[in-house]
Motif scaffolding. Structure first.
Motif, PDB file in Angstrom:
ATOM      1  N   GLY A   1       0.758  -1.231   0.190  1.00 25.85           N
ATOM      2  CA  GLY A   1       0.145   0.183  -0.022  1.00 25.85           C
ATOM      3  C   GLY A   1       0.690   1.135  -0.046  1.00 25.85           C
ATOM      4  N   THR A   2       2.085   1.098   0.199  1.00 24.26           N
ATOM      5  CA  THR A   2       3.135   2.214   0.081  1.00 24.26           C
ATOM      6  C   THR A   2       3.986   2.137  -1.165  1.00 24.26           C
ATOM      7  OG1 THR A   2       3.045   2.678   2.527  1.00 24.26           O
ATOM      8  CG2 THR A   2       4.853   3.486   1.211  1.00 24.26           C
ATOM      9  N   PHE A   3       4.069   3.232  -1.854  1.00 24.82           N
ATOM     10  CA  PHE A   3       4.725   3.076  -3.256  1.00 24.82           C
ATOM     11  C   PHE A   3       5.814   3.881  -3.291  1.00 24.82           C
ATOM     12  CE2 PHE A   3       0.298   1.996  -3.653  1.00 24.82           C
ATOM     13  CZ  PHE A   3       0.304   0.845  -4.428  1.00 24.82           C
ATOM     14  N   ALA A   4       6.948   3.623  -4.121  1.00 24.86           N
ATOM     15  CA  ALA A   4       8.135   4.287  -4.335  1.00 24.86           C
ATOM     16  C   ALA A   4       7.656   5.576  -5.171  1.00 24.86           C
ATOM     17  CB  ALA A   4       9.059   3.747  -5.291  1.00 24.86           C
ATOM     18  N   VAL A   5       6.758   5.470  -6.050  1.00 27.88           N
ATOM     19  CA  VAL A   5       6.408   6.784  -6.874  1.00 27.88           C
ATOM     20  C   VAL A   5       4.896   6.956  -7.072  1.00 27.88           C
ATOM     21  CG1 VAL A   5       6.649   7.331  -9.381  1.00 27.88           C
ATOM     22  CG2 VAL A   5       8.485   5.918  -8.507  1.00 27.88           C
ATOM     23  N   GLN A   6       4.670   8.148  -6.837  1.00 29.86           N
ATOM     24  CA  GLN A   6       3.243   8.812  -6.892  1.00 29.86           C
ATOM     25  C   GLN A   6       3.237   9.351  -8.415  1.00 29.86           C
ATOM     26  OE1 GLN A   6       0.695  10.943  -4.154  1.00 29.86           O
ATOM     27  NE2 GLN A   6       0.861  12.505  -5.350  1.00 29.86           N
ATOM     28  N   PRO A   7       2.670   8.919  -9.412  1.00 32.81           N
ATOM     29  CA  PRO A   7       2.683   9.487 -10.746  1.00 32.81           C
ATOM     30  C   PRO A   7       2.217  10.761 -10.946  1.00 32.81           C
ATOM     31  CG  PRO A   7       1.988   7.183 -10.909  1.00 32.81           C
ATOM     32  CD  PRO A   7       1.990   7.887  -9.474  1.00 32.81           C
ATOM     33  N   PHE A   8       2.960  11.788 -11.790  1.00 28.93           N
ATOM     34  CA  PHE A   8       2.328  12.908 -11.990  1.00 28.93           C
ATOM     35  C   PHE A   8       2.911  13.308 -13.504  1.00 28.93           C
ATOM     36  CE2 PHE A   8       3.133  17.444 -12.464  1.00 28.93           C
ATOM     37  CZ  PHE A   8       1.945  18.117 -11.777  1.00 28.93           C
ATOM     38  N   ILE A   9       1.804  13.952 -14.213  1.00 27.76           N
ATOM     39  CA  ILE A   9       2.075  14.310 -15.611  1.00 27.76           C
ATOM     40  C   ILE A   9       1.384  15.517 -15.987  1.00 27.76           C
ATOM     41  CG2 ILE A   9       0.549  12.919 -16.886  1.00 27.76           C
ATOM     42  CD1 ILE A   9       2.748  12.452 -19.100  1.00 27.76           C
ATOM     43  N   ASN A  10       1.702  16.495 -16.760  1.00 30.85           N
ATOM     44  CA  ASN A  10       1.076  17.592 -17.260  1.00 30.85           C
ATOM     45  C   ASN A  10       2.147  17.995 -18.392  1.00 30.85           C
ATOM     46  OD1 ASN A  10       3.344  18.868 -16.049  1.00 30.85           O
ATOM     47  ND2 ASN A  10       2.158  20.186 -14.607  1.00 30.85           N
ATOM     48  N   ASP A  11       1.378  19.214 -18.875  1.00 34.08           N
ATOM     49  CA  ASP A  11       2.228  19.552 -19.963  1.00 34.08           C
ATOM     50  C   ASP A  11       3.518  19.896 -19.998  1.00 34.08           C
ATOM     51  OD1 ASP A  11       1.299  21.698 -18.611  1.00 34.08           O
ATOM     52  OD2 ASP A  11       0.738  23.214 -20.248  1.00 34.08           O
ATOM     53  N   VAL A  12       3.918  20.677 -18.848  1.00 36.97           N
ATOM     54  CA  VAL A  12       5.348  20.943 -18.388  1.00 36.97           C
ATOM     55  C   VAL A  12       6.109  19.767 -18.191  1.00 36.97           C
ATOM     56  CG1 VAL A  12       6.706  22.196 -17.045  1.00 36.97           C
ATOM     57  CG2 VAL A  12       4.412  23.200 -17.863  1.00 36.97           C
ATOM     58  N   THR A  13       5.561  18.717 -17.573  1.00 35.04           N
ATOM     59  CA  THR A  13       6.402  17.659 -17.203  1.00 35.04           C
ATOM     60  C   THR A  13       6.900  16.905 -18.749  1.00 35.04           C
ATOM     61  OG1 THR A  13       4.844  16.997 -15.550  1.00 35.04           O
ATOM     62  CG2 THR A  13       6.468  15.212 -16.185  1.00 35.04           C
ATOM     63  N   ILE A  14       5.983  16.732 -19.689  1.00 39.49           N
ATOM     64  CA  ILE A  14       6.194  16.066 -20.863  1.00 39.49           C
ATOM     65  C   ILE A  14       7.356  17.124 -21.560  1.00 39.49           C
ATOM     66  CG2 ILE A  14       4.292  16.882 -22.531  1.00 39.49           C
ATOM     67  CD1 ILE A  14       5.759  13.294 -22.178  1.00 39.49           C
ATOM     68  N   ALA A  15       7.078  18.281 -21.697  1.00 41.83           N
ATOM     69  CA  ALA A  15       8.003  19.224 -22.341  1.00 41.83           C
ATOM     70  C   ALA A  15       9.410  19.440 -21.635  1.00 41.83           C
ATOM     71  CB  ALA A  15       7.377  20.909 -22.232  1.00 41.83           C
ATOM     72  N   THR A  16       9.473  19.230 -20.386  1.00 36.02           N
ATOM     73  CA  THR A  16      10.831  18.912 -19.695  1.00 36.02           C
ATOM     74  C   THR A  16      11.482  17.901 -20.069  1.00 36.02           C
ATOM     75  OG1 THR A  16       9.908  20.312 -17.795  1.00 36.02           O
ATOM     76  CG2 THR A  16      11.962  19.026 -17.546  1.00 36.02           C
ATOM     77  N   TRP A  17      10.752  16.684 -20.348  1.00 39.48           N
ATOM     78  CA  TRP A  17      11.396  15.535 -20.783  1.00 39.48           C
ATOM     79  C   TRP A  17      11.824  15.812 -22.248  1.00 39.48           C
ATOM     80  CZ3 TRP A  17      13.204  10.836 -19.496  1.00 39.48           C
ATOM     81  CH2 TRP A  17      12.974   9.693 -20.258  1.00 39.48           C
ATOM     82  N   ALA A  18      11.160  16.307 -22.965  1.00 39.82           N
ATOM     83  CA  ALA A  18      11.467  16.360 -24.401  1.00 39.82           C
ATOM     84  C   ALA A  18      12.858  17.402 -24.403  1.00 39.82           C
ATOM     85  CB  ALA A  18      10.358  17.129 -25.131  1.00 39.82           C
ATOM     86  N   ARG A  19      12.758  18.289 -23.440  1.00 42.50           N
ATOM     87  CA  ARG A  19      13.969  19.187 -23.623  1.00 42.50           C
ATOM     88  C   ARG A  19      15.097  18.588 -23.215  1.00 42.50           C
ATOM     89  NH1 ARG A  19      13.367  25.028 -22.893  1.00 42.50           N
ATOM     90  NH2 ARG A  19      14.427  25.075 -20.858  1.00 42.50           N
ATOM     91  N   GLN A  20      15.175  17.556 -21.999  1.00 41.48           N
ATOM     92  CA  GLN A  20      16.230  16.892 -21.750  1.00 41.48           C
ATOM     93  C   GLN A  20      16.842  16.052 -22.497  1.00 41.48           C
ATOM     94  OE1 GLN A  20      14.922  14.515 -18.173  1.00 41.48           O
ATOM     95  NE2 GLN A  20      15.286  16.518 -16.956  1.00 41.48           N
ATOM     96  N   GLY A  21      15.790  15.499 -23.621  1.00 40.71           N
ATOM     97  CA  GLY A  21      16.305  14.899 -24.691  1.00 40.71           C
ATOM     98  C   GLY A  21      16.889  15.674 -26.044  1.00 40.71           C
ATOM     99  N   GLY A  22      17.012  16.895 -25.916  1.00 37.51           N
ATOM    100  CA  GLY A  22      17.225  17.802 -26.832  1.00 37.51           C
ATOM    101  C   GLY A  22      16.492  18.288 -27.754  1.00 37.51           C
ATOM    102  N   GLU A  23      15.045  17.909 -27.302  1.00 41.87           N
ATOM    103  CA  GLU A  23      14.028  18.367 -28.350  1.00 41.87           C
ATOM    104  C   GLU A  23      13.386  19.561 -27.809  1.00 41.87           C
ATOM    105  OE1 GLU A  23      13.057  13.499 -29.839  1.00 41.87           O
ATOM    106  OE2 GLU A  23      11.495  14.663 -28.907  1.00 41.87           O
ATOM    107  N   THR A  24      12.675  20.303 -28.732  1.00 47.64           N
ATOM    108  CA  THR A  24      11.900  21.555 -28.249  1.00 47.64           C
ATOM    109  C   THR A  24      10.462  20.936 -28.482  1.00 47.64           C
ATOM    110  OG1 THR A  24      11.382  23.717 -28.814  1.00 47.64           O
ATOM    111  CG2 THR A  24      11.589  22.230 -30.749  1.00 47.64           C
ATOM    112  N   PRO A  25       9.698  21.616 -27.160  1.00 45.02           N
ATOM    113  CA  PRO A  25       8.237  21.374 -26.967  1.00 45.02           C
ATOM    114  C   PRO A  25       7.440  21.895 -28.212  1.00 45.02           C
ATOM    115  CG  PRO A  25       9.134  22.280 -25.048  1.00 45.02           C
ATOM    116  CD  PRO A  25      10.167  22.508 -25.962  1.00 45.02           C
ATOM    117  N   PHE A  26       7.874  22.877 -28.719  1.00 45.03           N
ATOM    118  CA  PHE A  26       7.055  23.458 -30.124  1.00 45.03           C
ATOM    119  C   PHE A  26       8.040  24.076 -30.847  1.00 45.03           C
ATOM    120  CE2 PHE A  26       3.704  22.830 -27.112  1.00 45.03           C
ATOM    121  CZ  PHE A  26       2.718  22.335 -27.721  1.00 45.03           C
TER     122      PHE A  26
END
Length: 385
Positions: A152-177
């Motif tokens: 019942g206790t977890f390592a991760v509580q998931p979270f995602i929004n527009d900025v999360t996915i944009a940050t992930w893209a930028r970390q990979g050298g990509e631009t959100p738009f």
């Protein structure tokens, strides 16, 4: 003046307005406020009808959306009433769209990885060094926690929004738009994020898809992290303190480089209606909200960390330990000088709902990560203009 938020925010804002009226006896402010979803529904109706409030609180992609419709005033037209001398250039730039100052930042925040030291200590797992940790480290730590946490206790509580996915893209050298307003994130990069969340779920480090849906609808206090049932979660820096009663750690996001991809952003912004009949009075109110130390001491970090250097200097010593930790975290990010991406184009105000829906399909195994990623990109592209 219109804004969204809970009763505490309303109480504070009404007190600030009262003080402003006392200092400006010729101005009467009519307040309008509601919860987040109802706020934007009402504002859309007001903009369409031409009955917008004089001062409107904004966030996310909404300033781009409404400036593109001609609904927002160019704030340089009221520069005599709105003093921006205490704002760093990069903070002022957050309110510029195609070079025009349509908003003024009420406060800054950023994404952070919240770590609950109580859960880490109970599991006997050392806290990560967020100056050096990578996503591989994050996955390893999640796996180690999962093997030592009670059911019942977890390592991760998931979270995602527009900025999360944009940050992930930028970390990979990509631009959100791209410059022409289309999605610059590749389907492969988005799919990799979806796959990571699926892997965490399937390993038991993150809750089931059904539990995740339930958790996403919970208040911060009733969420897994709020109940002490999660060790790590991405969230906004100004919300981190609201989860648990004890101090939490605001860590930089894992990355493959020192800069981590996250940037300082406007957690809230003040705008003025292009149709206002009282531009000078509206600007005086905005000026008071962002430049008055008295207003700052009441608002504190509720709308993000104050952005006027003078107000911040007055406010930070009055904050509690968690709020001071947030200020220190944002200072760390500021030192990294991560450039904010260009404002997301019109039509992306609902991008968070889009990415959440497609990720949910992946977690329920209704779509593969690859198909969901492409469907997400296609949907965002069809919504922009």
């Amino acid at each position: 003046m219109s804004w969204w938020g809970n009763d505490n925010r309303a109480k504070t804002t009404l007190e600030v307005i009262k003080n402003f009226e006392q200092e400006n006896p010729g101005i009467k402010v009519n307040p309008e406020y509601s919860e987040f979803g109802a706020y934007w529904d009402k504002l859309a109706t007001q903009v369409a009808a031409g009955t917008t409030p004089d001062v409107m609180t904004m966030a996310g992609s909404y300033p781009v959306e409404y400036s593109s419709r001609g609904a927002l005033l160019d704030l340089t037209k009221v520069s005599e009433e709105l003093d921006t001398s205490e704002f760093a250039p990069e903070i002022l730039d957050l309110g510029k769209i195609d070079g025009t100052q349509y908003s003024i930042t009420a406060g800054t925040n950023s994404l952070t990885m919240v770590l609950d030291p109580v859960v880490f200590e109970a599991a006997g797992v050392p806290l990560p060094d967020d100056n050096t940790w990578t996503w591989d480290d994050y996955d390893r730590i999640a796996k180690e926690l999962k093997g030592k946490l009670p059911a019942g206790t977890f390592a991760v509580q998931p979270f995602i929004n527009d900025v999360t996915i944009a940050t992930w893209a930028r970390q990979g050298g990509e631009t959100p738009f791209t410059d022409d307003g289309k999605v610059g994130m590749s389907a492969n990069r988005v799919a990799a994020w979806f796959q990571k969340q699926l892997d965490l779920q399937e390993s038991g480090a993150a809750p089931s898809a059904a539990q995740n849906v339930e958790n996403a609808a919970a208040t911060t206090e009733q969420s897994l992290l709020g109940q002490g049932k999660a060790a790590m979660s991405i969230t906004w820096s100004n919300q981190a303190r609201s989860y648990v009663g004890h101090n939490v750690i605001m860590a930089k996001l894992p990355s493959e480089s020192e800069k981590s991809g996250a940037w300082l952003r406007s957690s809230m912004e003040y705008t003025i209606s292009a149709k206002t009949k009282h531009p000078k009075a509206a600007a005086k109110l905005v000026n008071y909200l962002v430049n008055s130390p008295e207003a700052g001491k009441l608002i504190k970090s509720d709308r993000g960390m104050p952005t006027s250097k003078a107000v911040r200097a007055e406010v930070v010593p009055t904050l509690n330990d968690n709020q001071k930790a947030e200020a220190a975290y944002l200072d760390r990010l500021a030192e990294l000088k991560v450039t904010a991406p260009k404002p997301f184009p019109p039509g992306t105000a609902t991008m968070t709902a889009m990415v959440q829906r497609h990720l949910t399909d992946v977690l329920f195994e209704r779509q593969t990560p690859e198909n969901a990623a492409q469907a997400f990109i296609d949907e965002v592209n069809s919504s922009t203009r």
